[in-house]
Each structure stands twice: as structure tokens, then as C-alpha cells.
Write an enzyme that holds these catalytic residues in place. Structure first.
Site, short mmCIF file in Angstrom:
data_model
loop_
_atom_site.label_atom_id
_atom_site.label_comp_id
_atom_site.label_asym_id
_atom_site.label_seq_id
_atom_site.Cartn_x
_atom_site.Cartn_y
_atom_site.Cartn_z
N ARG A 1 0.62 -1.38 0.08
CA ARG A 1 0.32 0.32 -0.27
C ARG A 1 1.14 1.27 -0.28
NH1 ARG A 1 -5.27 -1.00 1.68
NH2 ARG A 1 -5.72 1.39 2.26
N ASN B 1 -4.91 6.29 7.07
CA ASN B 1 -4.63 6.86 5.70
C ASN B 1 -5.65 7.94 5.02
OD1 ASN B 1 -4.35 5.60 3.59
ND2 ASN B 1 -6.16 3.55 3.40
N GLY B 2 -4.70 8.74 4.06
CA GLY B 2 -6.02 9.03 3.15
C GLY B 2 -5.70 10.22 3.01
N GLU C 1 -0.45 1.76 -26.66
CA GLU C 1 -0.26 1.46 -25.44
C GLU C 1 -1.19 0.09 -25.65
OE1 GLU C 1 -0.50 1.06 -21.34
OE2 GLU C 1 0.43 2.28 -22.80
N LYS D 1 0.49 -3.02 -23.81
CA LYS D 1 0.41 -4.17 -22.28
C LYS D 1 0.32 -4.91 -22.97
CE LYS D 1 0.79 -1.47 -19.87
NZ LYS D 1 1.42 -0.07 -20.28
N HIS E 1 0.63 1.76 -46.66
CA HIS E 1 2.14 2.17 -47.02
C HIS E 1 3.50 1.02 -46.45
CE1 HIS E 1 0.59 5.53 -47.60
NE2 HIS E 1 0.08 5.89 -46.46
N LYS F 1 10.19 -2.34 -13.32
CA LYS F 1 8.35 -1.16 -13.06
C LYS F 1 9.31 -0.15 -13.11
CE LYS F 1 5.08 0.54 -12.13
NZ LYS F 1 3.66 0.00 -12.55
#
Ligand code: AGP
Length: 593
Positions: free
Chosen positions: A27, A97-98, A466, A470, A489, A588
Site C-alpha cells: 500500500r 490513511n487518506g 498503448e 500492454k 504503406h 517497474k
């Protein structure tokens, strides 16, 4: 998105808090801390991972404590900004958290009343508000403090000398774990599964008062009952929220991510932010990024050109570093989820070297990009664990729409329509997510092919890029995104029954030429899957299969189309049994050139 934990029982709290925090690092993991209470409250926190904090920590004595692992939103990752935060006398500790939207106003008010603040965070106002309202009853003081707060929160409050934890939630998840002579409070199930499988889910507005052998839940000052649930998941399953992969969980989080990233801003009035790059009348714009972020940048080009009527270049940062031309009256935007991609950082430094102001759009507070850019706007996608960018991509588009709408030159009625369209996007994306059954079917079909083309025009050309990226990076199928008008082409030579084509058809001035391209592709024997708006009957005649997406303004079509293609790539990779979250040869964040 952060992870919070509280423990109260007959065991030493520290080891339990630390192991639970390590279970919550999915988280957020840029800093962490714990507070343990016995004679007084002892706090230990730093801008490190939980394992490092545990190594550096001496034994804090006490059988009640709270902990936090952070994903910074307000204030860079640092020892002083890490949680828990304290009141003036260090008697009240809070983990949160928030996001507290009105924290600046509250902070000014509290400073005026003599409170001292040490951090840049929004959270620190909470322990000070509780201190302000405290008159001997902790839960009442927490209730009063939360009446002053606007925003989202899951909090756990620890007070010296008080043998209880007080927890509260609004728009952030919070659970209570039921033990034997001990109880837990946590953001999510993974934190407590090593100790108990009995949990209570708090609801928005609930306040939980937890002692070693009792749990009381209050709502609007009255006691309420909440159902106990038995959890059957493994810890790893729970971290994924019951999803098989982080990628699917992150795809499904997008309606919330759109709302969080747009925050409360959806108004016609005045620009939400004063951007250096926009001062002095911009004559052109340059948007730089890599990978999926570059595809978001390329969509940004169409958005800004349409709304600001200025020429925009979207360039792969890795290539920009070889450009020799100079920039005049150009504003530059660098987009990077991680904020650490070497090619993008090099481009930022190069732009600054020629005196060009740079705005960074990043998902990581305190990342290098946010440090070296002139200004930074954060996407609020939360931590993205899966290597394949999904929710961060959509969040980047939200910032680009927000920026362009803030400085747009279109007439007020068009602007109002677009603002309305933006407000409706979370619901539209939810419709795409709810329509996944048909996508599953086509994914099964696609999973047997080796080569696939994605085609689009205009603002949906980068969506084709994109979609192909993926599929490539998680299913290992060789996929190419192509401007539909370019197929004839050359790539036509590759078409045939073993090369499916995915065509993105929007309801704008590209529709007719796209229908022509689809006929040309069909004439060369390629199976064709179209991504098209609901109600587009003509496309059903032409395409072998259609993935329908909800009707949106053409400017927003990349959002719903990309989410559909994310699901298609995910399920295709699943049918091929690929290691979806951590594909081979990828990272990542690419921190080398
Ligand atoms: C996308 O799914 C990939 N993870 C990759 O292309 C990524 O977008 C690229 O490395 C850029 O990363 P950044 O946004 O963190 O700079």
C-alpha cells in the site's frame, strides 16, 4: 494509499506492529513508523522500508501501539513527515490513511491558537485537533476533531495513559481484527491474517473503541453492531484484495483513481493551479516521457492542441536527448509514474539547462523528477505494484485533461460539457469493467496468435500504441500499434488469417476513414476485433467481433478504450499462463539509460 495498524493486548506490541506493517507495504513503502505506549508514548519513524526500521529499532516497551507505512501525498518522504504524528505534548499519536483537503486552513487556525507543527503533512492537524477538543474522553475528542475535518481518512489514535485505541474511517478502508485477549485495527486484512481470521469491517462514519477484551463501535454518538466475518484468504491473496494479480486489482481501481486524481477540482471558474510553464502566453508545448507515459503524453498532445490551439510535440525522452533545436516560449511537461526513469530525468535536466521551465507529472511524492522539475503535479493512483502501467496511465490522462481544461480557449458551453464529461468518467470506466465477459472471450481467441496489430487514428492512435504495449509486455505476443492510415504503406504485407487486427473506432472525424481501413484489413483476410461505442450498428456489420465501450465525448474516448484494451491484454496473458505482474526482462522503474 498508506497502510495503518494498531495492536492492543497482552503481548509486546512492537514485533506485531512491524510484521503487520511489512504485510501492508504493497500500500506504500516510502517511509514508516510506530508508536508504543507504556508509561508514555515512544515513537520511532524514518524514511526507510519496514525491514530497515526493524533493524535499527531498540525494544520499545508496551502492549499497545500503532504503526504506519507511507505512500506520500503531502510532504516528501522524510523522518519528520513519516507517521505517527503527535500533538504538542506528545501524548496523542495518530496514524492516517487518506487526504485531509482542508488541512491548510485548520493548520493556520491551530497555529493561531498556539499549536506547534513540525511536518508538511495534512495528517498532523488530527492529533492537534484531538488535543484541542480533549476534556477527559478520548473517543468524544476524536468525534469532535473529525467534525472539523474535510476529506478521506482511516485513523488510529493512541493516547498516553489510555488503555484503548480509537479508530475511525471515512472513504478509506479500516477493519478490526478480533483476537483472544488482544485486538487489532488495520487498513486491510493482510496485516492481521497471521494472528486472526476474524474481522469486522468498519463503515464510513464509524468510530471504534478497542481494548484488549472489548470492541465498541459508535456512530453519531450511539453504539452500533457490526457483523463479524471469517477470512479464508492467504496473506498474498489478501494483498491483492482477492484478485489473482495486482494488475487486475489496479485496473479495477481506476474509477476511484480518477476521482482521487481529479480531487475536488471540477469547476469552470479559474485554473486550479498557477503553472510556470503556462505563464507569459505559451506558443508551443513539449511533452516528454517513456513507455506508457509517452503514450499518455501523445494523447496529451491531442488534448492540449484541441483545447489550447497551440502546437504540441510529444517525444520519447530517450530520443529527445539527441535533439539539437532550441526552444522559445515553449512549456515542457515530463510525465513519469515512478519519477525515476533515467531517460526522462536526463531530458528534464537538459531542458532546465536551456532555461525551459519544466512541469513534472508523477505518481511518487519526493521522487527525483519532483525534486528537479520546476513544478510537480501528482497523480493520485497510489502504489502501482504490477510492472504494466494501468491506473497510473489513466491518472496521467486526468491531469492532462485538468491542465488543458484549466487553460482552455474553448467557449464556455463546450467547457461546461467537457467538465460534465470528466465528472462522469468514473462511472463510464466502471461500465467498461462491468462488461469484461465479452473481453474474456476475445482474449481466449487472441491468446493463440503470435502477431497482432492495433490501429487507431487521431487521439486514438496513441491508444493503439498503448494497447499493443500492454499486450506485448505481459502476454509476450508480438503486437504493433499503428496509425491506421499508415498500414497501406507497408504493414499490409503482414496481414492474413494468422494476424488479427484490433481497430479503435471513435465517434469523431476519424470514424469514416477507420471504417475504410477496416474494410481494407478484412479484404486481406485478417480477423478484426473493433473497439467501438455502444449503439454503433454499422461496425457490427464490418468487424468479426466488437468490444463496446460506453458513449463519451471523443476527447475522453482514449480513457474508456484504453481500459478495455488493458483488460484484453490481461486476460490474453492469463490464458497464456504468463507471470502477469512481473513479466520477464522488465522493471517497474527503468533507472538506467
Ligand atoms: C509500462 O507498462 C511499462 N511499465 C513502462 O513502459 C513504463 O511506462 C516506462 O518505463 C516509463 O515509466 P515511468 O512512467 O515510471 O517513467
Amino acid at each position: 494509499m498508506c497502510g495503518i495498524i494498531g495492536y492492543i493486548g497482552d503481548k509486546q506490541a512492537q514485533p506485531i506492529l512491524l510484521s503487520s506493517l511489512s504485510r501492508l507495504e504493497y500500500r506504500g513503502y516510502d517511509s514508516c513508523g510506530i508508536a508504543v505506549s507504556s508509561s508514555g508514548i515512544e515513537v520511532y519513524k524514518d524514511a526507510v522500508r519496514v525491514a530497515e526500521l526493524a533493524k535499527a529499532l531498540l525494544q520499545l516497551d508496551g502492549t499497545v501501539g500503532i504503526g504506519h507505512t507511507r505512500w506520500a501525498t503531502h510532504g516528501e518522504p522524510s523522518q519528520v513527515n513519516a507517521h505517527p504524528h503527535l500533538d504538542c505534548n506528545g501524548n496523542i499519536a495518530v496514524v492516517h490513511n487518506g487526504i485531509i483537503n482542508n488541512f491548510q486552513r485548520l493548520k493556520r487556525q491551530l497555529i493561531g491558537e498556539g499549536h506547534n507543527f513540525v511536518s508538511e503533512t495534512d495528517t498532523e492537524v488530527i492529533p492537534h485537533l484531538i488535543e484541542k477538543h480533549y476534556d477527559g474522553n478520548l473517543e468524544k475528542a476524536v468525534e469532535a476533531a473529525l467534525r472539523d475535518v474535510e476529506g478521506s481518512y482511516a485513523i488510529i489514535v493512541l493516547m498516553a495513559g489510555e488503555p484503548k485505541l480509537v479508530a475511525a474511517r471515512k472513504d478509506s478502508p479500516l477493519i478490526i481484527g478480533i483476537g483472544d485477549r488482544e485486538n487489532f485495527v488495520a487498513s486491510d486484512v493482510p496485516a492481521i491474517l497471521d494472528y486472526t481470521d476474524r474481522v469486522i469491517y468498519l463503515e464510513d462514519g464509524d468510530i471504534g473503541v478497542v481494548t484488549p477484551d472489548s470492541i465498541k463501535i459508535r456512530r453519531h454518538g450511539k453504539e452500533v453492531q457490526r457483523e463479524e466475518h471469517k477470512i479464508s484468504w492467504s496473506v498474498e491473496d489478501a494483498q491483492k484484495g482477492g484478485y489473482e494479480h495486482f494488475m487486475l486489482k489496479e485496473i479495477r481501481e481506476q474509477p476511484k483513481v480518477i476521482r482521487d486524481t481529479l480531487g475536488g477540482w471540477v469547476s469552470v471558474a479559474e485554473p486550479a493551479v498557477d503553472l510556470a510553464v503556462m505563464r507569459g502566453g505559451l506558443e508551443s508545448m513539449l511533452i516528454l516521457a517513456c513507455g506508457s507515459s509517452y503514450h499518455a503524453a501523445s494523447i496529451g498532445k491531442y488534448i492540449v492542441e484541441e483545447l489550447l490551439s497551440i502546437p504540441v510535440r510529444a517525444e520519447p525522452a530517450s530520443e529527445f536527448n539527441y535533439f539539437t533545436w532550441t526552444l522559445a516560449k515553449t512549456g515542457a511537461i515530463a510525465i513519469t509514474q515512478s519519477g525515476e526513469t533515467a531517460d526522462t530525468l536526463k531530458a528534464i535536466r537538459r531542458l532546465k539547462g536551456v532555461g525551459c521551465p519544466v512541469l513534472a507529472i508523477t505518481n511518487v511524492v519526493g521522487s527525483t523528477a519532483s525534486r528537479i522539475a520546476d513544478q510537480t503535479i501528482y497523480t493520485r493512483a497510489g502504489p502501482e505494484i504490477s510492472v504494466a502501467a494501468t491506473k497510473s496511465f489513466t491518472a496521467q490522462l486526468m491531469v492532462l485533461y485538468w491542465l488543458a481544461l484549466s487553460y482552455s480557449k474553448v467557449d464556455i458551453r463546450r467547457l461546461a460539457d467537457l467538465i460534465m464529461g470528466l465528472r462522469q468518467l468514473p462511472g463510464k470506466v466502471q461500465q467498461v469493467l462491468d462488461n469484461e465477459d465479452i473481453i474474456l472471450e476475445y482474449a481466449n481467441y487472441l491468446s493463440r496468435y503470435k502477431d497482432v496489430f492495433f490501429i487507431g487514428r487521431g487521439i486514438n492512435f496513441p491508444v493503439a500504441l498503448e494497447g499493443a504495449l500492454k499486450l506485448k509486455e505481459i502476454s509476450y505476443i508480438h503486437a504493433e500499434g499503428y496509425a491506421a492510415g499508415e498500414l497501406k504503406h507497408g504493414p499490409f504485407a503482414l496481414l492474413g488469417s494468422d494476424t488479427p487486427v484490433i481497430a479503435i473506432v471513435a465517434q469523431d472525424n476519424t470514424r469514416e476513414p477507420m471504417l475504410t481501413n477496416i474494410r481494407e484489413v478484412k479484404a486481406r483476410g485478417s480477423p478484426l476485433i473493433a473497439v467501438a461505442e455502444e449503439g454503433d450498428e454499422a461496425i457490427k456489420e464490418l468487424a468479426d467481433s466488437v468490444i463496446t465501450v460506453p458513449r463519451v465525448d471523443a476527447l475522453f474516448s482514449p480513457v474508456v478504450n484504453t481500459v478495455a484494451l488493458q483488460l484484453l491484454a490481461y486476460y490474453t496473458a492469463k490464458y497464456r499462463g504468463c507471470p502477469i505482474d512481473f513479466p520477464r526482462n522488465l522493471a517497474k522503474s527503468v533507472t538506467v539509460e
